[in-house]
Design a protein around this motif. Structure first.
Motif, mmCIF file in Angstrom:
data_model
loop_
_atom_site.group_PDB
_atom_site.id
_atom_site.type_symbol
_atom_site.label_atom_id
_atom_site.label_comp_id
_atom_site.label_asym_id
_atom_site.label_seq_id
_atom_site.Cartn_x
_atom_site.Cartn_y
_atom_site.Cartn_z
ATOM 1 N N VAL A 1 0.877 -1.167 0.000
ATOM 2 C CA VAL A 1 0.000 0.000 0.000
ATOM 3 C C VAL A 1 0.912 1.214 0.000
ATOM 4 C CG1 VAL A 1 -1.677 1.335 1.321
ATOM 5 C CG2 VAL A 1 -1.905 -1.149 1.181
ATOM 6 N N LEU A 2 0.736 2.080 -0.983
ATOM 7 C CA LEU A 2 1.515 3.314 -1.077
ATOM 8 C C LEU A 2 0.595 4.475 -0.747
ATOM 9 C CD1 LEU A 2 2.886 1.154 -3.042
ATOM 10 C CD2 LEU A 2 4.030 3.120 -4.019
ATOM 11 N N LEU A 3 0.880 5.146 0.344
ATOM 12 C CA LEU A 3 0.092 6.297 0.784
ATOM 13 C C LEU A 3 0.810 7.553 0.321
ATOM 14 C CD1 LEU A 3 -0.674 5.089 4.426
ATOM 15 C CD2 LEU A 3 -2.092 4.819 2.373
ATOM 16 N N VAL A 4 0.134 8.362 -0.483
ATOM 17 C CA VAL A 4 0.755 9.523 -1.123
ATOM 18 C C VAL A 4 0.001 10.792 -0.744
ATOM 19 C CG1 VAL A 4 1.371 10.594 -3.332
ATOM 20 C CG2 VAL A 4 1.445 8.092 -3.085
ATOM 21 N N ARG A 5 0.750 11.768 -0.282
ATOM 22 C CA ARG A 5 0.163 13.092 -0.071
ATOM 23 C C ARG A 5 0.212 13.834 -1.412
ATOM 24 N NH1 ARG A 5 2.361 18.142 3.492
ATOM 25 N NH2 ARG A 5 0.475 19.413 3.285
ATOM 26 N N ILE B 1 5.390 3.826 2.194
ATOM 27 C CA ILE B 1 5.177 2.526 1.556
ATOM 28 C C ILE B 1 5.027 1.489 2.656
ATOM 29 C CG2 ILE B 1 6.137 0.795 -0.010
ATOM 30 C CD1 ILE B 1 7.927 3.206 -1.087
ATOM 31 N N LEU B 2 3.891 0.812 2.660
ATOM 32 C CA LEU B 2 3.612 -0.231 3.634
ATOM 33 C C LEU B 2 3.580 -1.578 2.932
ATOM 34 C CD1 LEU B 2 0.678 1.447 5.617
ATOM 35 C CD2 LEU B 2 3.132 1.578 6.071
ATOM 36 N N ALA B 3 4.150 -2.576 3.564
ATOM 37 C CA ALA B 3 4.133 -3.936 3.032
ATOM 38 C C ALA B 3 3.407 -4.829 4.019
ATOM 39 C CB ALA B 3 5.560 -4.441 2.809
ATOM 40 N N GLY C 1 -0.233 -8.161 10.014
ATOM 41 C CA GLY C 1 -0.359 -6.713 9.905
ATOM 42 C C GLY C 1 0.473 -6.107 8.800
ATOM 43 N N TRP C 2 1.090 -4.966 9.113
ATOM 44 C CA TRP C 2 1.835 -4.190 8.129
ATOM 45 C C TRP C 2 3.176 -3.783 8.708
ATOM 46 C CZ3 TRP C 2 -0.366 -3.562 3.396
ATOM 47 C CH2 TRP C 2 -1.740 -3.809 3.305
ATOM 48 N N ARG C 3 4.114 -3.493 7.819
ATOM 49 C CA ARG C 3 5.390 -2.916 8.237
ATOM 50 C C ARG C 3 5.713 -1.774 7.275
ATOM 51 N NH1 ARG C 3 9.434 -4.113 4.728
ATOM 52 N NH2 ARG C 3 9.242 -6.028 3.546
ATOM 53 N N ILE C 4 6.506 -0.840 7.750
ATOM 54 C CA ILE C 4 6.939 0.266 6.900
ATOM 55 C C ILE C 4 8.085 -0.233 6.035
ATOM 56 C CG2 ILE C 4 7.939 2.581 6.837
ATOM 57 C CD1 ILE C 4 6.702 3.006 9.636
ATOM 58 N N GLU C 5 7.911 -0.125 4.744
ATOM 59 C CA GLU C 5 8.981 -0.494 3.817
ATOM 60 C C GLU C 5 9.814 0.718 3.438
ATOM 61 O OE1 GLU C 5 8.894 -2.062 -0.642
ATOM 62 O OE2 GLU C 5 8.443 -3.612 0.847
ATOM 63 N N GLY C 6 9.202 1.877 3.424
ATOM 64 C CA GLY C 6 9.937 3.073 3.068
ATOM 65 C C GLY C 6 9.114 4.329 3.239
ATOM 66 N N VAL C 7 9.820 5.423 3.377
ATOM 67 C CA VAL C 7 9.219 6.760 3.421
ATOM 68 C C VAL C 7 10.087 7.622 2.526
ATOM 69 C CG1 VAL C 7 8.638 8.745 4.868
ATOM 70 C CG2 VAL C 7 8.425 6.425 5.801
ATOM 71 N N VAL C 8 9.473 8.292 1.567
ATOM 72 C CA VAL C 8 10.258 9.104 0.639
ATOM 73 C C VAL C 8 9.510 10.383 0.283
ATOM 74 C CG1 VAL C 8 9.385 7.985 -1.465
ATOM 75 C CG2 VAL C 8 11.650 9.015 -1.469
ATOM 76 N N GLY C 9 10.281 11.433 0.136
ATOM 77 C CA GLY C 9 9.759 12.712 -0.323
ATOM 78 C C GLY C 9 10.628 13.218 -1.442
ATOM 79 N N HIS C 10 10.143 14.165 -2.195
ATOM 80 C CA HIS C 10 10.887 14.668 -3.358
ATOM 81 C C HIS C 10 12.255 15.215 -2.979
ATOM 82 C CE1 HIS C 10 10.282 18.959 -2.506
ATOM 83 N NE2 HIS C 10 9.121 18.572 -2.002
ATOM 84 N N GLN C 11 12.372 15.763 -1.782
ATOM 85 C CA GLN C 11 13.639 16.337 -1.354
ATOM 86 C C GLN C 11 14.674 15.284 -0.952
ATOM 87 O OE1 GLN C 11 10.850 15.982 0.233
ATOM 88 N NE2 GLN C 11 10.903 16.684 2.334
ATOM 89 N N MET C 12 14.238 14.028 -0.841
ATOM 90 C CA MET C 12 15.129 12.938 -0.422
ATOM 91 C C MET C 12 15.778 12.205 -1.593
ATOM 92 S SD MET C 12 12.561 11.435 2.479
ATOM 93 C CE MET C 12 13.653 10.191 3.124
#
Length: 157
Positions: free
Chosen positions: A7-11, A138-140, A145-156
Protein backbone atom coordinates in the motif's frame (compact mmCIF):
# COMPACT_ATOMS: atom_id res chain seq x y z
CA UNK A 1 -0.17 -16.61 5.81
CA UNK A 2 1.18 -15.14 2.61
CA UNK A 3 2.31 -11.54 2.38
CA UNK A 4 -0.20 -8.91 1.47
CA UNK A 5 0.42 -6.56 -1.43
CA UNK A 6 1.93 -3.15 -0.85
CA UNK A 7 0.00 0.00 0.00
CA UNK A 8 1.51 3.31 -1.08
CA UNK A 9 0.09 6.30 0.78
CA UNK A 10 0.75 9.52 -1.12
CA UNK A 11 0.16 13.09 -0.07
CA UNK A 12 -0.89 15.32 -2.95
CA UNK A 13 1.67 17.66 -4.47
CA UNK A 14 2.01 21.32 -3.51
CA UNK A 15 -1.07 23.25 -4.57
CA UNK A 16 -1.83 26.86 -5.31
CA UNK A 17 -3.33 29.05 -2.62
CA UNK A 18 -7.06 29.49 -2.21
CA UNK A 19 -6.59 33.16 -3.16
CA UNK A 20 -4.99 32.17 -6.48
CA UNK A 21 -7.62 29.55 -7.25
CA UNK A 22 -10.34 28.28 -4.89
CA UNK A 23 -10.07 24.81 -6.51
CA UNK A 24 -6.39 24.66 -5.40
CA UNK A 25 -4.88 22.82 -8.38
CA UNK A 26 -1.27 21.69 -8.27
CA UNK A 27 1.30 24.46 -8.47
CA UNK A 28 4.19 24.04 -10.92
CA UNK A 29 6.53 22.79 -8.15
CA UNK A 30 3.80 20.37 -7.03
CA UNK A 31 3.63 18.85 -10.50
CA UNK A 32 7.41 18.63 -10.69
CA UNK A 33 7.72 17.01 -7.25
CA UNK A 34 5.00 14.48 -8.05
CA UNK A 35 6.70 13.60 -11.34
CA UNK A 36 10.07 13.27 -9.57
CA UNK A 37 8.74 10.90 -6.88
CA UNK A 38 6.69 8.90 -9.40
CA UNK A 39 9.78 8.46 -11.59
CA UNK A 40 11.79 7.28 -8.58
CA UNK A 41 9.09 4.73 -7.65
CA UNK A 42 9.04 3.48 -11.23
CA UNK A 43 12.83 3.19 -11.38
CA UNK A 44 12.79 1.26 -8.08
CA UNK A 45 10.31 -1.22 -9.54
CA UNK A 46 7.21 -0.26 -7.60
CA UNK A 47 3.89 -0.87 -9.28
CA UNK A 48 0.27 -0.65 -8.25
CA UNK A 49 -2.87 -2.08 -9.75
CA UNK A 50 -5.12 0.79 -8.75
CA UNK A 51 -4.83 4.38 -7.59
CA UNK A 52 -7.57 5.79 -5.37
CA UNK A 53 -7.83 9.53 -4.76
CA UNK A 54 -10.05 12.06 -3.05
CA UNK A 55 -12.44 14.36 -4.85
CA UNK A 56 -10.15 17.36 -4.43
CA UNK A 57 -8.50 18.57 -7.64
CA UNK A 58 -4.94 18.51 -6.29
CA UNK A 59 -5.30 14.84 -5.29
CA UNK A 60 -6.79 13.90 -8.67
CA UNK A 61 -3.97 15.67 -10.52
CA UNK A 62 -1.32 14.00 -8.34
CA UNK A 63 -2.94 10.59 -8.88
CA UNK A 64 -2.92 11.08 -12.65
CA UNK A 65 0.78 11.99 -12.62
CA UNK A 66 1.65 8.87 -10.62
CA UNK A 67 -0.65 6.74 -12.75
CA UNK A 68 0.91 7.90 -16.01
CA UNK A 69 4.46 7.31 -14.76
CA UNK A 70 3.65 3.89 -13.24
CA UNK A 71 1.65 2.71 -16.26
CA UNK A 72 -1.68 2.42 -14.45
CA UNK A 73 -4.60 2.36 -16.90
CA UNK A 74 -6.69 5.53 -16.60
CA UNK A 75 -9.73 3.43 -15.65
CA UNK A 76 -7.85 2.27 -12.55
CA UNK A 77 -7.14 5.81 -11.33
CA UNK A 78 -10.36 6.72 -9.64
CA UNK A 79 -12.01 8.95 -7.11
CA UNK A 80 -13.47 7.32 -4.03
CA UNK A 81 -15.25 8.68 -1.01
CA UNK A 82 -13.65 8.62 2.42
CA UNK A 83 -10.37 10.29 1.43
CA UNK A 84 -10.96 13.91 2.42
CA UNK A 85 -8.67 15.44 5.05
CA UNK A 86 -10.89 14.86 8.09
CA UNK A 87 -12.60 11.61 7.07
CA UNK A 88 -12.56 8.58 9.34
CA UNK A 89 -9.67 6.30 8.24
CA UNK A 90 -11.36 3.07 9.42
CA UNK A 91 -13.38 2.26 6.25
CA UNK A 92 -10.33 2.72 4.00
CA UNK A 93 -8.15 0.69 6.37
CA UNK A 94 -10.70 -2.12 6.31
CA UNK A 95 -10.78 -2.09 2.51
CA UNK A 96 -6.97 -2.16 2.31
CA UNK A 97 -6.82 -5.03 4.81
CA UNK A 98 -9.08 -7.21 2.67
CA UNK A 99 -7.98 -6.21 -0.85
CA UNK A 100 -5.27 -8.44 -2.30
CA UNK A 101 -3.95 -5.92 -4.85
CA UNK A 102 -1.19 -3.35 -4.56
CA UNK A 103 -2.94 -0.01 -4.19
CA UNK A 104 -1.90 3.64 -4.04
CA UNK A 105 -4.00 6.07 -2.01
CA UNK A 106 -3.58 9.78 -2.85
CA UNK A 107 -5.06 11.99 -0.18
CA UNK A 108 -4.43 14.69 2.41
CA UNK A 109 -3.34 15.34 5.96
CA UNK A 110 -4.42 14.52 8.58
CA UNK A 111 -6.17 11.51 6.98
CA UNK A 112 -2.97 9.93 5.64
CA UNK A 113 -1.28 10.10 9.06
CA UNK A 114 -4.32 8.58 10.72
CA UNK A 115 -4.65 5.85 8.07
CA UNK A 116 -0.97 4.86 8.30
CA UNK A 117 -1.14 4.83 12.10
CA UNK A 118 -4.31 2.73 12.10
CA UNK A 119 -2.85 0.15 9.70
CA UNK A 120 0.43 -0.10 11.62
CA UNK A 121 -0.73 0.12 15.23
CA UNK A 122 -4.50 -0.29 15.31
CA UNK A 123 -4.80 3.25 16.69
CA UNK A 124 -5.29 6.15 14.25
CA UNK A 125 -3.73 8.66 16.64
CA UNK A 126 -0.69 6.78 17.94
CA UNK A 127 1.90 7.38 15.18
CA UNK A 128 2.86 10.50 13.22
CA UNK A 129 4.60 10.62 9.85
CA UNK A 130 6.25 13.44 7.95
CA UNK A 131 4.37 13.44 4.64
CA UNK A 132 6.00 16.05 2.45
CA UNK A 133 4.17 17.32 -0.62
CA UNK A 134 4.08 14.38 -3.06
CA UNK A 135 5.60 12.27 -0.27
CA UNK A 136 5.01 8.53 0.01
CA UNK A 137 4.82 6.07 2.89
CA UNK A 138 5.18 2.53 1.56
CA UNK A 139 3.61 -0.23 3.63
CA UNK A 140 4.13 -3.94 3.03
CA UNK A 141 1.82 -6.61 4.34
CA UNK A 142 3.30 -9.14 6.73
CA UNK A 143 1.75 -11.92 8.76
CA UNK A 144 -0.54 -10.25 11.25
CA UNK A 145 -0.36 -6.71 9.90
CA UNK A 146 1.83 -4.19 8.13
CA UNK A 147 5.39 -2.92 8.24
CA UNK A 148 6.94 0.27 6.90
CA UNK A 149 8.98 -0.49 3.82
CA UNK A 150 9.94 3.07 3.07
CA UNK A 151 9.22 6.76 3.42
CA UNK A 152 10.26 9.10 0.64
CA UNK A 153 9.76 12.71 -0.32
CA UNK A 154 10.89 14.67 -3.36
CA UNK A 155 13.64 16.34 -1.35
CA UNK A 156 15.13 12.94 -0.42
CA UNK A 157 15.77 11.65 -3.94
Amino acid sequence: MTSKPKVLLVRHGQSTSTMDNPQRPLAIPGRQHAEHVATWLDECGYSVEEILHSSKLRARQTAKIFGARLGVHAGHVREVSGLKPNDDPAPMAEMLETDRRSIMVVSHLPLLNRLASLLLSGDPDLLQFQFSDAGVVILAGVAGGWRIEGVVGHQMI
